[in-house]
Write a protein that holds these residues in place. Structure first.
Motif, PDB file in Angstrom:
ATOM      1  N   GLN A  19       0.875  -1.219   0.052  1.00 35.03           N
ATOM      2  CA  GLN A  19       0.052   0.042  -0.073  1.00 35.03           C
ATOM      3  C   GLN A  19       0.778   1.058  -0.022  1.00 35.03           C
ATOM      4  O   GLN A  19       0.577   2.163  -0.706  1.00 35.03           O
ATOM      5  CB  GLN A  19      -1.002  -0.003   1.226  1.00 35.03           C
ATOM      6  CG  GLN A  19      -1.652   1.394   1.373  1.00 35.03           C
ATOM      7  CD  GLN A  19      -3.068   1.246   0.402  1.00 35.03           C
ATOM      8  OE1 GLN A  19      -3.180   0.470  -0.160  1.00 35.03           O
ATOM      9  NE2 GLN A  19      -3.541   2.406   0.842  1.00 35.03           N
TER      10      GLN A  19
ATOM     11  N   ARG B  64      -1.437   3.618  -6.725  1.00 35.13           N
ATOM     12  CA  ARG B  64      -2.485   3.042  -5.764  1.00 35.13           C
ATOM     13  C   ARG B  64      -3.846   3.074  -6.603  1.00 35.13           C
ATOM     14  O   ARG B  64      -4.750   1.932  -6.405  1.00 35.13           O
ATOM     15  CB  ARG B  64      -2.563   3.835  -4.413  1.00 35.13           C
ATOM     16  CG  ARG B  64      -3.438   2.879  -3.758  1.00 35.13           C
ATOM     17  CD  ARG B  64      -3.060   1.316  -3.422  1.00 35.13           C
ATOM     18  NE  ARG B  64      -4.185   0.694  -2.662  1.00 35.13           N
ATOM     19  CZ  ARG B  64      -5.116   0.080  -3.259  1.00 35.13           C
ATOM     20  NH1 ARG B  64      -5.333   0.230  -4.423  1.00 35.13           N
ATOM     21  NH2 ARG B  64      -5.735  -0.679  -2.517  1.00 35.13           N
ATOM     22  N   ASP B  65      -4.000   4.004  -7.432  1.00 34.08           N
ATOM     23  CA  ASP B  65      -5.692   4.198  -7.848  1.00 34.08           C
ATOM     24  C   ASP B  65      -5.694   3.251  -9.337  1.00 34.08           C
ATOM     25  O   ASP B  65      -6.793   3.126  -9.859  1.00 34.08           O
ATOM     26  CB  ASP B  65      -5.758   5.611  -8.308  1.00 34.08           C
ATOM     27  CG  ASP B  65      -4.832   6.302  -9.486  1.00 34.08           C
ATOM     28  OD1 ASP B  65      -3.572   5.699  -9.479  1.00 34.08           O
ATOM     29  OD2 ASP B  65      -5.490   7.310 -10.093  1.00 34.08           O
TER      30      ASP B  65
ATOM     31  N   VAL C 213      -6.256  -2.855  -8.049  1.00 34.29           N
ATOM     32  CA  VAL C 213      -7.003  -3.441  -6.686  1.00 34.29           C
ATOM     33  C   VAL C 213      -5.767  -4.148  -6.003  1.00 34.29           C
ATOM     34  O   VAL C 213      -4.952  -4.878  -6.564  1.00 34.29           O
ATOM     35  CB  VAL C 213      -8.017  -4.170  -7.547  1.00 34.29           C
ATOM     36  CG1 VAL C 213      -8.828  -5.068  -6.188  1.00 34.29           C
ATOM     37  CG2 VAL C 213      -8.905  -3.586  -8.192  1.00 34.29           C
TER      38      VAL C 213
ATOM     39  N   GLY D  33      -5.007  -1.478   3.798  1.00 33.50           N
ATOM     40  CA  GLY D  33      -5.184  -1.028   2.053  1.00 33.50           C
ATOM     41  C   GLY D  33      -5.815  -2.075   1.158  1.00 33.50           C
ATOM     42  O   GLY D  33      -5.913  -1.948   0.144  1.00 33.50           O
TER      43      GLY D  33
ATOM     44  N   GLU E 247      -8.425  -4.443  -0.625  1.00 38.39           N
ATOM     45  CA  GLU E 247      -9.743  -3.990  -1.347  1.00 38.39           C
ATOM     46  C   GLU E 247     -10.472  -5.378  -1.312  1.00 38.39           C
ATOM     47  O   GLU E 247     -11.831  -5.336  -1.400  1.00 38.39           O
ATOM     48  CB  GLU E 247      -9.910  -3.488  -2.624  1.00 38.39           C
ATOM     49  CG  GLU E 247      -9.102  -1.973  -2.430  1.00 38.39           C
ATOM     50  CD  GLU E 247      -8.724  -1.424  -3.871  1.00 38.39           C
ATOM     51  OE1 GLU E 247      -9.529  -0.896  -4.584  1.00 38.39           O
ATOM     52  OE2 GLU E 247      -7.541  -1.844  -4.398  1.00 38.39           O
TER      53      GLU E 247
ATOM     54  N   GLU F 229     -15.773   0.276   1.254  1.00 39.80           N
ATOM     55  CA  GLU F 229     -14.919   1.145   0.325  1.00 39.80           C
ATOM     56  C   GLU F 229     -14.226   2.325   1.260  1.00 39.80           C
ATOM     57  O   GLU F 229     -13.172   2.914   0.867  1.00 39.80           O
ATOM     58  CB  GLU F 229     -15.633   1.584  -0.823  1.00 39.80           C
ATOM     59  CG  GLU F 229     -14.981   2.443  -1.757  1.00 39.80           C
ATOM     60  CD  GLU F 229     -14.510   1.949  -2.924  1.00 39.80           C
ATOM     61  OE1 GLU F 229     -14.090   2.312  -3.793  1.00 39.80           O
ATOM     62  OE2 GLU F 229     -14.489   0.257  -2.902  1.00 39.80           O
TER      63      GLU F 229
ATOM     64  N   ILE G 147     -10.990   1.681   3.235  1.00 37.94           N
ATOM     65  CA  ILE G 147      -9.806   1.333   2.764  1.00 37.94           C
ATOM     66  C   ILE G 147      -8.725   1.938   2.849  1.00 37.94           C
ATOM     67  O   ILE G 147      -8.792   3.313   2.616  1.00 37.94           O
ATOM     68  CB  ILE G 147      -9.895   0.709   1.374  1.00 37.94           C
ATOM     69  CG1 ILE G 147     -10.789  -0.336   1.026  1.00 37.94           C
ATOM     70  CG2 ILE G 147      -8.633   0.700   0.620  1.00 37.94           C
ATOM     71  CD1 ILE G 147     -11.370  -0.490  -0.235  1.00 37.94           C
TER      72      ILE G 147
ATOM     73  N   ARG H  70      -6.057   6.000  -2.106  1.00 37.02           N
ATOM     74  CA  ARG H  70      -5.896   4.857  -1.225  1.00 37.02           C
ATOM     75  C   ARG H  70      -6.646   3.703  -1.772  1.00 37.02           C
ATOM     76  O   ARG H  70      -6.470   2.514  -1.123  1.00 37.02           O
ATOM     77  CB  ARG H  70      -6.247   5.153   0.240  1.00 37.02           C
ATOM     78  CG  ARG H  70      -5.825   6.245   0.786  1.00 37.02           C
ATOM     79  CD  ARG H  70      -6.630   6.682   2.093  1.00 37.02           C
ATOM     80  NE  ARG H  70      -6.013   7.724   3.208  1.00 37.02           N
ATOM     81  CZ  ARG H  70      -5.293   7.853   3.968  1.00 37.02           C
ATOM     82  NH1 ARG H  70      -4.857   6.590   4.423  1.00 37.02           N
ATOM     83  NH2 ARG H  70      -4.831   8.799   4.400  1.00 37.02           N
ATOM     84  N   ARG H  71      -6.926   3.601  -2.655  1.00 30.40           N
ATOM     85  CA  ARG H  71      -7.617   2.453  -3.566  1.00 30.40           C
ATOM     86  C   ARG H  71      -7.947   2.808  -4.795  1.00 30.40           C
ATOM     87  O   ARG H  71      -7.604   3.575  -5.371  1.00 30.40           O
ATOM     88  CB  ARG H  71      -9.086   2.229  -2.787  1.00 30.40           C
ATOM     89  CG  ARG H  71     -10.030   3.526  -2.814  1.00 30.40           C
ATOM     90  CD  ARG H  71     -11.460   3.020  -2.084  1.00 30.40           C
ATOM     91  NE  ARG H  71     -12.411   4.135  -2.300  1.00 30.40           N
ATOM     92  CZ  ARG H  71     -12.297   5.202  -1.599  1.00 30.40           C
ATOM     93  NH1 ARG H  71     -11.339   5.394  -0.364  1.00 30.40           N
ATOM     94  NH2 ARG H  71     -13.073   6.267  -1.626  1.00 30.40           N
ATOM     95  N   ASN H  72      -8.228   1.601  -5.433  1.00 25.33           N
ATOM     96  CA  ASN H  72      -8.288   1.629  -6.973  1.00 25.33           C
ATOM     97  C   ASN H  72      -9.422   2.468  -7.446  1.00 25.33           C
ATOM     98  O   ASN H  72     -10.557   2.348  -6.882  1.00 25.33           O
ATOM     99  CB  ASN H  72      -8.614   0.092  -7.511  1.00 25.33           C
ATOM    100  CG  ASN H  72      -8.691  -0.168  -9.040  1.00 25.33           C
ATOM    101  OD1 ASN H  72      -9.925  -0.230  -9.525  1.00 25.33           O
ATOM    102  ND2 ASN H  72      -7.608   0.445  -9.906  1.00 25.33           N
TER     103      ASN H  72
END
Length: 897
Positions: free
Chosen positions: A453, A462-463, A466, A486, A488, A559, A562, A599-601
């Motif tokens: 992460q 990071r975006d 997944v 981190g 998902e 979501e 995360i 911080r996430r996809n």
């Protein structure tokens, strides 16, 4: 010589690893290490890992005297029969040696001199000061205990062998043990009779209250803190509580869950399909593991596994298999066995398993180490490219093991356009792992997930990807911790099997599972009591528990949670006497990021599918694919065009299924230099002719198509003396034909299981791990031919024994024979096809007198493979079913079971 033989009631032995490392590094610091060899004579050496670490920290030789004397005593006391004490000791030495070789191979180290003192280890829970003094240079990210705690535990262990008042001659019962299996008086396990009972009872009676009792017992580890996440606390009250009815639904959360990669063969048909049915009902995903899937399941939406794994063994990886995937998972490693391919004992390769996995009944399966098309980040990028063309709609995963440096690898595979990165923890090994693979491999997923992460965020990626995590996750709290770090998506393997009836007997590799989970034996499979409903209950309970934690933490959805690692605390770590030296900041805090840093996809990867060469082929052949007929195309090609024919093959498989098109339906002639993976995973009905030369991986995973590579007609050089295609040709091919006029590079036909190929010369390591199919080599061969070959046949011209794998010859595993009359006819047929397709002058010369030319050839085939084929043929001649129980018993006898 460092020995602990003289320990007494008053003199406790120093742990052998500490002893060797301390002396080794002291000698280095005083510049005397190269003047002396170090030999360890120790009573605490009994497992492969013990030997591996001693060598890794400088031992030149090891004498595990107590282990050897124990074996002698077991024989002399009659507890073990049918063997002499001397042979028992030899067997122990052989087993330890083979184990170390296996560890070296999965680390990519080929000689023990390179492994010695290489310190290819990572410490978990040892302080920086302790490491710097005695194990200098070893990575230890979290710190931990020092010499004082090690001394205290060593003294306690020593005291248990002697009465506190002094030495006594009275014999006392040895401690029971229990590292691998739960024992009443042994160390604690999170899965124990109490937790297993509650989990099974809760999911079979749909009792959420009992499920909560189970999760409380797992999560509340009290004094016996058994996981890193057990040290964490959840910082509730930081955000306002969200009413539970405003939190994301169970139906939504379960879509983030998947079952782990357990192959058909390692677990039974019933267990495998139970998991698939449950996950399909929930909208989650089940995983095939590294070994094919029956076509009737591929076509059944209820029983199909959504995630299709592609491991180094390529068992059953065909165009059909990949086309019917929602996700394709590339297995770089797995938690229990990083770097070590999956394995299946011969006794579990029943005829129906062999058919699904494109191999031979009664012959053991093992994936080669990943040194073929996933050796480097460039190779891995190419494999991602290939499988994305084999199924453009599927997400591509890369499975990595949690260890120091995983962040850099995760960033690399994200750049290589992986859609999902899976961080796999060190726990696990369900279904087929030998016991030696269950421990001392990889690190907890908490460490690897946090590093992944943080590294992806530092690199601004990071975006784009997944992040998924697995490794002995058991409760809703585990899911929440993973999400805050981190994760998902979340994988579960052992827990769903326990729900399905597993009682953790740890005999998965022996085919004796008493509850029908990890066995292929029909009598034992009949005892399987699991149902898809139980697994559905487990995941719905899990999701409900996750909802309750989200409510308490102040989140409306998973979501939202995360990446919020600021909600994890370390109070329990500080309070526990043995954890007080741990520094969890690298996991829980890490670098500082802006609030708006992803911080996430958020965005999908751009695979540039619209730019692929095959788009023009698909457009030109659409009518033939849809309505039948034939078509011939001629096009130029350059080496920037990769995986040509793969996306076209996918279109054919989508419309025509397993058997593709009739032979000769699509005939494509390409002129120029082809890039990597020409014809990868190409199904029947497509013929690719290349006039020119090609890069690596021609015919990778070939699934029925035909590939012809030849030089231009006006070439002025002798084709048979020149290289025309690269390395790893025909890797994992399952069906089809290749005719190559010229020499190819190394690792020709690795893991071929059904294709036929004719070539005019090969480099080193040809036919490695081959399990089926036919190879004809008309020219020179490199070294190490046939390493790990367990099936298939090769006719090799002018083969010299020194070019064949030494071990296979020494053990008699490979047979070298003259060609029989039936072989001569097969050779004649293939030479005629080769000459017709390529204009080969070598084939033309041999065809002038095939009977005489056959004397120049050697037939290479594995001993067990030959025995199994003969057994099945004899049975068929007797009117028996070659896949029947009686024939299976015969196969077990001829292969030694």
């Amino acid at each position: 010589m460092l020995s602990d033989r003289d320990s007494t009631a008053d003199l406790a032995p120093i742990p052998s690893l500490l002893m060797i490392a301390a002396v080794h590094h002291h000698l280095i610091r005083t510049e005397n290490r190269m003047k002396v060899g170090l030999i360890v004579e120790a009573g605490d050496v009994r497992e492969v890992h013990h030997v591996a670490t001693l060598i890794g920290y400088g031992a030149s030789a090891i004498n595990p005297y107590l282990a050897m004397e124990t074996c002698e005593n077991l024989v002399r006391s009659g507890m073990i029969t049918g063997i002499s004490p001397e042979q028992a000791v030899k067997n122990v030495i052989k087993a330890l040696g083979k184990g170390v070789l296996k560890i070296m191979s999965k680390m990519g180290i080929s000689t023990v001199s390179s492994y010695a003192a290489a310190q290819a280890f990572e410490a978990v829970g040892l302080s920086h000061e302790f490491i710097d003094t005695y194990f200098t240079g070893t990575s230890t990210r979290l710190g931990g205990v020092g010499i004082d705690v090690v001394a205290t535990e060593n003294a306690e262990r020593h005291l248990s062998a002697y009465h506190a008042a002094g030495a006594s001659s009275a014999h006392e019962r040895l401690q029971t043990g229990g590292e691998y299996q739960w024992r009443r008086e042994g160390p604690p396990h999170l899965f124990n009779p109490e937790t297993v009972f509650r989990l099974q009872h809760a999911t079979r009676t749909r009792r959420y209250d009992i499920f909560r009792e189970y999760t409380k017992m797992v999560d509340d580890q009290a004094e016996n803190l058994m996981t890193l996440r057990g040290l964490f606390t959840l910082r509730t009250g930081t955000r306002p509580v969200v009413p539970i009815d405003e939190v994301e639904s169970v139906e939504s959360i379960v879509k983030r869950f998947s079952t782990g990669a357990m192959s058909y063969g390692s677990i039974s048909k019933e267990a495998h399909e139970t998991l698939a049915i449950a996950m399909n009902r929930l909208g989650g995903k089940s995983n095939t593991g590294e070994g094919g899937e029956d076509v009737d399941r591929l076509l059944d939406p209820e029983r199909r596994s959504a995630v299709k794994q592609v491991a180094s063994g390529r068992f059953g990886v065909t165009s059909m298999y990949l086309t019917h995937a929602t996700d394709i998972q590339l297995k770089m490693a797995q938690g229990a066995k990083p770097g070590e391919g999956g394995q299946l004992a011969a006794s579990k390769v029943y005829p129906w398993v062999a058919r699904t996995r494109h191999s031979t009944p009664g012959v053991g399966l093992i994936s080669p180490p990943p040194h073929h098309d996933i050796y480097s980040i460039e190779d891995l990028k190419q494999l991602i490219f290939d499988v994305k063309r084999a199924n453009p709609t599927a997400r591509v995963h890369v499975k990595l093991v949690s260890q120091s440096g995983i962040g850099a690898v995760a960033a690399g595979v994200t750049k290589a356009l992986a859609d999902v990165v899976l961080v796999s923890g060190h726990d696990g090994g369900t279904g087929a792992s030998p016991l030696n693979s269950l421990k001392h491999a990889g690190t907890p997923w908490e460490i690897g997930l946090a590093e992944t992460q943080q590294t992806l965020m530092l690199n601004g990626m990071r975006d784009r990807v997944v992040v998924q995590v697995d490794g002995q996750m058991k409760t809703g709290r585990d899911v929440i911790v993973a999400a805050l770090l981190g994760g998902e998506e979340f994988g579960f393997a052992t827990a769903p099997l326990v729900v399905s009836g597993c009682i953790l007997m740890r005999v998965c590799h022996l085919d004796t599972c008493p509850v029908g989970v990890a066995t292929q034996n029909p009598e034992l499979r009949a005892r399987f009591s699991g149902k898809a409903e139980y697994v559905v209950n487990f995941f719905e309970f899990l999701a409900q528990e996750v909802r309750e934690y989200l409510s308490e933490l102040g989140f409306h959805s998973l979501e939202e949670a995360i990446g919020h690692n600021e909600l994890l605390g370390v109070d329990r770590a500080v309070e526990h006497w043995k954890a007080s030296g741990l520094d969890l900041e690298p996991v829980l805090v890490g670098p500082e990021f802006d609030d708006d840093e992803p911080r996430r996809n958020r965005v999908p990867q751009d695979h540039e599918l619209e730019k692929h060469f095959d788009n023009q082929l698909i457009a030109a052949t659409a009518d033939v694919v849809e309505h039948g007929g034939t078509i011939a195309l001629s096009l130029p090609i350059r080496n920037t065009e990769r995986a040509v024919g793969t996306m076209l093959g996918h279109e054919v498989t989508v419309r025509k299924g397993e058997h593709g098109l009739p032979a000769g339906s699509i005939d494509i002639t390409l002129t120029g230099s082809a890039g990597q993976s020409l014809g990868a995973f190409m199904p029947a009905g497509i013929t690719l002719r290349l006039v020119g030369d090609s890069n690596d991986y021609v015919g990778k995973g070939l699934s029925g198509g035909t590939i012809v590579v030849r030089p231009p007609a006006d070439a002025t050089f002798a084709a048979e003396d020149n290289v025309i295609a690269g390395n790893v040709i025909g890797y994992g091919a399952t069906q089809g034909s290749m005719f190559i006029r010229g020499i190819v590079g190394e690792r020709f036909l690795v893991r071929n299981s059904g294709a036929s190929a004719v070539v005019e010369g090969v480099g080193d390591h040809a036919l490695e791990y081959m399990t089926g199919g036919l190879a004809v080599i008309l020219g020179p061969t490199g070294r190490n031919l046939g390493a790990g070959m367990s099936g298939g046949t090769a006719y090799v011209r002018g083969l010299e024994r020194e070019n064949v794998n030494d071990d296979s010859l020494a053990t008699g595993e490979l047979l070298l024979q003259p060609l029989g009359s039936a072989d001569v006819e097969i050779l004649r047929d293939l030479l005629e096809q080769h000459h017709r397709e390529t204009g080969s002058t070598v084939a033309e010369g041999l065809l002038a007198d095939v009977e005489a030319a056959a004397a120049e050839f050697v037939k290479v085939l594995p001993r067990d493979y030959a025995a199994v084929l003969e057994t099945r043929k004899t049975a068929a001649d007797e009117g028996l079913d070659p896949d029947g129980d009686e024939v299976w018993t015969r196969i077990m006898e001829v292969t030694g079971g």
